[in-house]
Design an enzyme around this catalytic site. Structure first.
Site, PDB file in Angstrom:
ATOM      1  N   LYS A  52       0.846  -1.197   0.000  1.00  0.00           N
ATOM      2  CA  LYS A  52       0.000   0.000   0.000  1.00  0.00           C
ATOM      3  C   LYS A  52       0.886   1.253   0.000  1.00  0.00           C
ATOM      4  CE  LYS A  52      -3.846  -2.482   1.986  1.00  0.00           C
ATOM      5  NZ  LYS A  52      -4.657  -2.908   3.125  1.00  0.00           N
ATOM      6  N   GLN A  96      -4.879  -1.719   9.318  1.00  0.00           N
ATOM      7  CA  GLN A  96      -4.799  -3.057   8.732  1.00  0.00           C
ATOM      8  C   GLN A  96      -5.398  -4.096   9.669  1.00  0.00           C
ATOM      9  OE1 GLN A  96      -3.755  -3.528   5.582  1.00  0.00           O
ATOM     10  NE2 GLN A  96      -4.036  -5.729   5.675  1.00  0.00           N
ATOM     11  N   ASP A 119     -11.335   2.455   3.487  1.00  0.00           N
ATOM     12  CA  ASP A 119     -11.689   1.032   3.361  1.00  0.00           C
ATOM     13  C   ASP A 119     -13.199   0.860   3.179  1.00  0.00           C
ATOM     14  OD1 ASP A 119      -9.567  -0.842   3.541  1.00  0.00           O
ATOM     15  OD2 ASP A 119      -9.295  -0.413   5.672  1.00  0.00           O
TER      16      ASP A 119
HETATM   17  N1  GUN Z   1      -7.007  -7.012   5.868  1.00  0.00           N
HETATM   18  C1  GUN Z   1      -7.267  -7.772   4.769  1.00  0.00           C
HETATM   19  N2  GUN Z   1      -7.827  -7.005   3.805  1.00  0.00           N
HETATM   20  C2  GUN Z   1      -7.924  -5.760   4.294  1.00  0.00           C
HETATM   21  C3  GUN Z   1      -8.407  -4.527   3.754  1.00  0.00           C
HETATM   22  O1  GUN Z   1      -8.892  -4.442   2.620  1.00  0.00           O
HETATM   23  N3  GUN Z   1      -8.311  -3.465   4.575  1.00  0.00           N
HETATM   24  C4  GUN Z   1      -7.822  -3.537   5.845  1.00  0.00           C
HETATM   25  N4  GUN Z   1      -7.796  -2.431   6.572  1.00  0.00           N
HETATM   26  N5  GUN Z   1      -7.366  -4.651   6.364  1.00  0.00           N
HETATM   27  C5  GUN Z   1      -7.413  -5.760   5.589  1.00  0.00           C
END
Ligand code: GUN
Length: 290
Positions: A52, A96, A119
């Site tokens: 990211k 995350q 998200d």
């Molecule tokens: N963990 C697995 N996929 C995601 C996601 O799309 N966003 C976040 N914040 N955590 C994750």
């Protein structure tokens, strides 16, 4: 053999567009910023967070990483989120998941400002998705929609089967397909005859996290197969929820793992962060120059 949907290439074109728009924002003095919080040492999460950050660099965003130890208290994490909610340089906040067991995920999500919730996990944004009024599309389902669009497949009237009912993927995925007038079925661990359900699908999205669950004899000839799974096989190799080998000849289009849905999730996160930056600065911006 069905055509392979190249998620890497499609994600690149999404990121290229984000980068172009970011350049225009920068000309007006705005630099989009994404804060990424990771708690603990989960190796998969560390890779996702790193990717990211790299994507932020690619499109010209500032990224702010907060790596907190496993022992971080919920109160400390909420304090950081409060600070980031108020920080004007930060347009998007991503915490995350999964979080350590002593931290309540929904409390954390509920404390992220809905305006910075890139998200689209906050209940306000989830509610908006339900009624088709979305500021942010949830990243993975939005990425899947782009991949389906890239095949030229019309969703309206099609049998769409989503395998998996998670809050992150399955449920919002079903909603996005429904908004495009698909006839949507959601399957899960209590579904009595998964094979019969999958066999009806013109468009099948697998998001359960069970390696190679969907076999060739479970899919319809000519189906569009989208694999959200990210598992390890017997040899430690990355694989999806769809058994690529037995399904590839029946599909009209199929996503590979890796290189299918994964890169799209990150590209859509960049798109959401750009949207957030524009929205939060709309009084300062000359939108005709974007
Ligand atoms: N963990 C697995 N996929 C995601 C996601 O799309 N966003 C976040 N914040 N955590 C994750």
């Amino acid at each position: 053999m069905g055509q392979i949907i190249d998620g890497k290439m499609i994600s690149k074109s999404v990121k290229d567009k984000v980068r172009e728009q970011t350049e225009k924002l920068k000309e007006q003095g705005i630099v989009p910023g994404l804060a990424v919080i990771i708690v603990g040492e989960n190796p998969a999460s560390q890779i996702y967070v790193r990717n990211k950050q790299l994507a932020c660099e690619e499109v010209g965003f500032e990224s702010y990483k907060y790596a907190l130890p496993e022992s971080t208290t919920q109160a400390k994490l909420l304090e950081l989120i409060k600070k980031l909610n108020a920080d004007e340089r930060v347009n998007g906040i991503l915490c995350q998941l999964p979080l350590p067991e002593h931290i309540d995920e929904s409390t954390v999500i509920n404390n992220i400002s809905p305006k910075k919730d890139v998200d689209a996990f906050h209940p306000v944004n989830v509610g908006k998705i339900m009624i088709g009024d979305y500021s942010f599309l949830p990243c993975t389902p939005a990425g899947v929609m782009e991949l389906i669009a890239s095949t030229g497949t019309e969703i309206s009237g099609k049998e769409c089967v989503v395998v998996g009912r998670s809050n992150i993927v399955g449920k919002p995925m079903a909603m996005l397909l429904l908004h495009k007038s698909g006839t949507v079925t959601v399957c899960h661990s209590k579904t009595v005859d998964l094979k019969a359900q999958c066999k009806r699908a013109d468009i099948l999205v697998a998001a359960v996290g069970v390696k190679k669950l969907i076999k060739g004899d479970m899919v319809k000839q000519g189906a569009v197969l989208i694999d959200v799974g990210m598992n390890r096989d017997e040899n430690g190799k990355l694989c999806g929820d769809i058994d690529f080998e037995s399904c590839k000849d029946k599909a009209s289009y199929i996503t590979p793992v890796p290189g299918g849905v994964g890169p799209m999730t990150i590209a859509m996160l960049m798109k959401n962060t750009l949207t957030a930056a524009i929205e939060q600065n709309k009084e300062k911006l000359n939108v005709n120059n974007l």
